[in-house]
Design a protein around this motif. Structure first.
Motif, PDB file in Angstrom:
ATOM      1  N   THR A 210     -14.300   9.156  -0.383  1.00  0.00           N
ATOM      2  CA  THR A 210     -13.909   7.807  -0.762  1.00  0.00           C
ATOM      3  C   THR A 210     -13.011   7.916  -1.980  1.00  0.00           C
ATOM      4  O   THR A 210     -13.260   8.727  -2.875  1.00  0.00           O
ATOM      5  CB  THR A 210     -15.131   6.930  -1.102  1.00  0.00           C
ATOM      6  OG1 THR A 210     -15.838   7.526  -2.184  1.00  0.00           O
ATOM      7  CG2 THR A 210     -16.051   6.774   0.095  1.00  0.00           C
ATOM      8  N   THR A 211     -11.954   7.134  -1.977  1.00  0.00           N
ATOM      9  CA  THR A 211     -11.018   7.161  -3.097  1.00  0.00           C
ATOM     10  C   THR A 211     -10.182   5.895  -3.094  1.00  0.00           C
ATOM     11  O   THR A 211     -10.007   5.259  -2.062  1.00  0.00           O
ATOM     12  CB  THR A 211     -10.107   8.390  -3.049  1.00  0.00           C
ATOM     13  OG1 THR A 211      -9.255   8.386  -4.205  1.00  0.00           O
ATOM     14  CG2 THR A 211      -9.232   8.398  -1.807  1.00  0.00           C
ATOM     15  N   LYS A 212      -9.681   5.547  -4.250  1.00  0.00           N
ATOM     16  CA  LYS A 212      -8.736   4.449  -4.370  1.00  0.00           C
ATOM     17  C   LYS A 212      -7.342   4.982  -4.663  1.00  0.00           C
ATOM     18  O   LYS A 212      -6.421   4.211  -4.887  1.00  0.00           O
ATOM     19  CB  LYS A 212      -9.189   3.485  -5.467  1.00  0.00           C
ATOM     20  CG  LYS A 212     -10.463   2.762  -5.087  1.00  0.00           C
ATOM     21  CD  LYS A 212     -10.835   1.719  -6.096  1.00  0.00           C
ATOM     22  CE  LYS A 212     -12.130   1.074  -5.640  1.00  0.00           C
ATOM     23  NZ  LYS A 212     -12.337  -0.239  -6.169  1.00  0.00           N
ATOM     24  N   ALA A 213      -7.210   6.292  -4.648  1.00  0.00           N
ATOM     25  CA  ALA A 213      -5.919   6.925  -4.883  1.00  0.00           C
ATOM     26  C   ALA A 213      -4.989   6.658  -3.702  1.00  0.00           C
ATOM     27  O   ALA A 213      -5.440   6.499  -2.566  1.00  0.00           O
ATOM     28  CB  ALA A 213      -6.097   8.425  -5.062  1.00  0.00           C
ATOM     29  N   ASN A 214      -3.713   6.627  -3.966  1.00  0.00           N
ATOM     30  CA  ASN A 214      -2.723   6.531  -2.902  1.00  0.00           C
ATOM     31  C   ASN A 214      -2.544   7.913  -2.319  1.00  0.00           C
ATOM     32  O   ASN A 214      -2.013   8.811  -2.970  1.00  0.00           O
ATOM     33  CB  ASN A 214      -1.384   6.017  -3.435  1.00  0.00           C
ATOM     34  CG  ASN A 214      -1.430   4.554  -3.794  1.00  0.00           C
ATOM     35  OD1 ASN A 214      -2.175   3.807  -3.183  1.00  0.00           O
ATOM     36  ND2 ASN A 214      -0.666   4.153  -4.782  1.00  0.00           N
TER      37      ASN A 214
END
Length: 92
Positions: free
Chosen positions: A85-89
């Protein structure tokens, strides 16, 4: 597409030094094939970590077992499926 975290603990430091160029070339090839998400050594010298991209555990384990470090007995491995899970592009 699934992610598999692979720990590569040191087994034989001399073999690791000897096969490092082959190991790195192998991982670069897998990156070009879009089969490696991330990779790198542990700063303390105890081994490294690779995140493979595969359809299933069998495919991921096959790639791990083809790594020159594993083929030549320089490293052990431990593999786990990883629910990233990540919010990185991230690149597509």
């Amino acid at each position: 597409m699934r992610y598999f975290a692979v720990f590569l603990p040191m087994k034989d430091e001399e073999k690791s030094k000897a096969y490092r160029p082959e190991h790195l070339a192998y991982l670069e090839q897998k990156e070009e094939e879009r089969k490696v998400f991330a990779r790198g050594p542990f700063i303390d010298g105890t081994g490294g970590f690779v995140v493979y991209i595969a359809d299933n555990l069998e495919e991921a384990e096959r790639m791990v077992k083809e790594d020159p470090y594993i083929v030549h007995g320089a490293r052990n491995y431990e593999i786990r499926e990883w629910a990233m899970t990540t919010k990185a592009n991230l690149p597509e």
